[in-house]
Design a protein around this motif. Structure first.
Motif, PDB file in Angstrom:
ATOM      1  N   LEU A 285       0.831  -1.200   0.000  1.00  0.00           N
ATOM      2  CA  LEU A 285       0.000   0.000   0.000  1.00  0.00           C
ATOM      3  C   LEU A 285       0.866   1.251   0.000  1.00  0.00           C
ATOM      4  CD1 LEU A 285      -2.938   1.001   0.116  1.00  0.00           C
ATOM      5  CD2 LEU A 285      -2.777   0.936   2.613  1.00  0.00           C
ATOM      6  N   THR A 333      -6.259   9.193   1.856  1.00  0.00           N
ATOM      7  CA  THR A 333      -7.206   8.167   2.321  1.00  0.00           C
ATOM      8  C   THR A 333      -6.459   6.893   2.706  1.00  0.00           C
ATOM      9  OG1 THR A 333      -8.933   9.066   0.888  1.00  0.00           O
ATOM     10  CG2 THR A 333      -9.253   6.833   1.697  1.00  0.00           C
ATOM     11  N   GLN A 334      -5.485   6.513   1.890  1.00  0.00           N
ATOM     12  CA  GLN A 334      -4.695   5.317   2.191  1.00  0.00           C
ATOM     13  C   GLN A 334      -3.825   5.519   3.432  1.00  0.00           C
ATOM     14  OE1 GLN A 334      -2.834   5.062  -1.659  1.00  0.00           O
ATOM     15  NE2 GLN A 334      -4.343   3.608  -2.447  1.00  0.00           N
ATOM     16  N   VAL A 336      -4.629   7.264   6.072  1.00  0.00           N
ATOM     17  CA  VAL A 336      -5.530   7.005   7.199  1.00  0.00           C
ATOM     18  C   VAL A 336      -5.688   5.501   7.410  1.00  0.00           C
ATOM     19  CG1 VAL A 336      -7.908   7.239   8.023  1.00  0.00           C
ATOM     20  CG2 VAL A 336      -6.754   9.198   6.974  1.00  0.00           C
ATOM     21  N   GLN A 337      -5.800   4.757   6.323  1.00  0.00           N
ATOM     22  CA  GLN A 337      -5.958   3.311   6.421  1.00  0.00           C
ATOM     23  C   GLN A 337      -4.727   2.659   7.036  1.00  0.00           C
ATOM     24  OE1 GLN A 337      -8.854   2.067   5.600  1.00  0.00           O
ATOM     25  NE2 GLN A 337      -8.412  -0.074   6.059  1.00  0.00           N
ATOM     26  N   GLY A 340      -4.896   2.991  10.627  1.00  0.00           N
ATOM     27  CA  GLY A 340      -6.053   2.358  11.238  1.00  0.00           C
ATOM     28  C   GLY A 340      -6.851   3.341  12.068  1.00  0.00           C
ATOM     29  N   TYR A 344      -7.846   8.078  12.261  1.00  0.00           N
ATOM     30  CA  TYR A 344      -9.160   8.718  12.263  1.00  0.00           C
ATOM     31  C   TYR A 344      -9.305   9.785  13.338  1.00  0.00           C
ATOM     32  CZ  TYR A 344     -14.207   8.870  11.381  1.00  0.00           C
ATOM     33  OH  TYR A 344     -15.468   9.258  11.039  1.00  0.00           O
ATOM     34  N   GLU A 351      -5.559  12.646   9.194  1.00  0.00           N
ATOM     35  CA  GLU A 351      -6.977  12.960   9.008  1.00  0.00           C
ATOM     36  C   GLU A 351      -7.146  14.387   8.491  1.00  0.00           C
ATOM     37  OE1 GLU A 351      -9.213  15.070  10.890  1.00  0.00           O
ATOM     38  OE2 GLU A 351      -7.547  15.934  11.989  1.00  0.00           O
TER      39      GLU A 351
END
Length: 383
Positions: A285, A333-334, A336-337, A340, A344, A351
């Protein structure tokens, strides 16, 4: 993570080092607090002006920095890595200077540019209206000629630096022709009848003041018409091509900042006794995020180098804006992923980066408009 930059001269390398040093010392420590408090950092634009960073892409003989656009955009990116709202402000200020630089009379350049390029005055760019965001030919705010000059009435929407700017580069209707009836004016921010509405309550870039500006019979001197009457739309569109590259560079800076933070986090965080960066799902990722960010940077630099060479770069500017801003949205967005649940919450900046990235797909022409511009260029050149 240090970005490996391709720069044309030792002077450009020194400039990037100076910008990084100022941004690390003066911008990065303030960014989170000012964003949280929604406080506009007016004094920082004075600081950047004194350092010569508000005049970089303009010629030296008019007081500019004489830097290629490809270098100026990398300066913007360096600023955006630390604080996106300030980088957007620099881009907007540069946009506001363009009409006087490119279309102003010798007297206008002499009287206005020293303060504009030196950071003594901060500019705003007043094109959009509530009903005419992507269609400037539908503008309704009007300037009527008087014996003393002009008088403006109407409103302008989504104005960066609204209420703070010292001058407003304003595009106002002076005739009924949809495209040929718009003129450009340099409006003093202290003009009677000029007022700012309440700041917009935005998702991101909260330290950047964005308001509606109201023109209630605002007097404008005859010597503050920029270019010819009716030339305003052409002036606006030439400025927007360059402005789109500015937003592309800012978007890449946002993506780079999110990527850097996600990589550091992934190298420190462990699960099942292993750094998460060593788990293929996370490592791949991050690799995709890095590839997309570098590709977006290459895209805006390709367009900038065409501009520097005096070649038509309109299609490439739209491609750069589209690619870079979609990349910023995807990469943040990735990021943030990767973090985990930690991604957020406001304890970590990713964020904020995600919220900031969204608007880059909207302003300076939505990405749907960029696709329209690109497709029309393709249709014109089809054989």
């Amino acid at each position: 993570m240090t970005v490996e930059r391709e720069l044309p001269s030792d002077e450009a390398h020194d400039l990037i080092d100076l910008v990084a040093d100022i941004a690390d010392k003066e911008l990065a420590p303030r960014a989170a607090g000012f964003e949280e408090a929604e406080t506009f950092p007016r004094e920082l634009f004075t600081l950047l002006g004194e350092a010569g960073l508000l005049s970089l892409p303009f010629a030296e003989d008019i007081g500019g920095g004489g830097q290629p656009y490809s270098v100026y955009l990398q300066v913007l990116e360096e600023i955006a890595i630390r604080w996106a709202a300030v980088a957007v402000g620099v881009s907007v200020h540069t946009l506001s200077c363009h009409p006087v630089v490119a279309y102003g009379t010798p007297a206008q350049r002499r009287d206005l540019l020293p303060a504009m390029l030196g950071g003594e005055t901060l500019g705003a760019y007043c094109l959009s209206e509530a009903h005419a965001g992507s269609d400037p030919s539908a503008l309704r705010a009007r300037a009527t000629e008087t014996p003393e000059g002009w008088r403006a009435a109407g409103s302008k929407s989504w104005i960066t630096h609204g209420g703070w700017a010292d001058y407003y580069t304003s595009f106002l209707r002076t005739g009924d022709d949809p495209r040929g009836g718009i003129s450009c004016f340099h409006v003093d921010g202290r003009s009677p009848g000029l007022s700012a509405g309440a700041p917009e309550r935005k998702m991101g870039l909260r330290s950047s003041a964005t308001t509606t500006m109201h023109y209630d019979e605002v007097p404008i001197g005859a010597d503050r018409l920029i270019g010819r009457p009716g030339q305003g739309l052409a002036i606006a569109l030439t400025a927007l091509d360059a402005g789109r590259l500015g937003i592309a560079a800012v978007a890449v800076g946002i993506a780079q900042s999110a990527l850097d933070y996600a990589v550091r986090y992934a190298c420190e965080r462990e699960t099942f006794g292993t750094r998460i960066v060593d788990h293929q799902g996370v490592g791949f990722l991050l690799a995709d995020m890095a590839a997309a960010t570098e590709a977006a940077r290459a895209t805006y630099l390709t367009a900038a180098r065409r501009k520097d060479a005096g070649r038509d770069y309109r299609k490439q500017a739209s491609i750069a804006k589209l690619v870079a801003t979609d990349t910023a949205m995807s990469v943040t967005t990735q990021a943030v992923q990767v973090l985990g649940g930690a991604g957020y919450v406001r304890d970590h900046p990713v964020e904020r980066h995600m919220r900031e990235a969204k608007v880059t797909q909207i302003f300076e022409g939505t990405n749907q408009i960029q696709r329209l511009v690109i497709s029309r260029h393709l249709a014109r050149t089809a054989r």
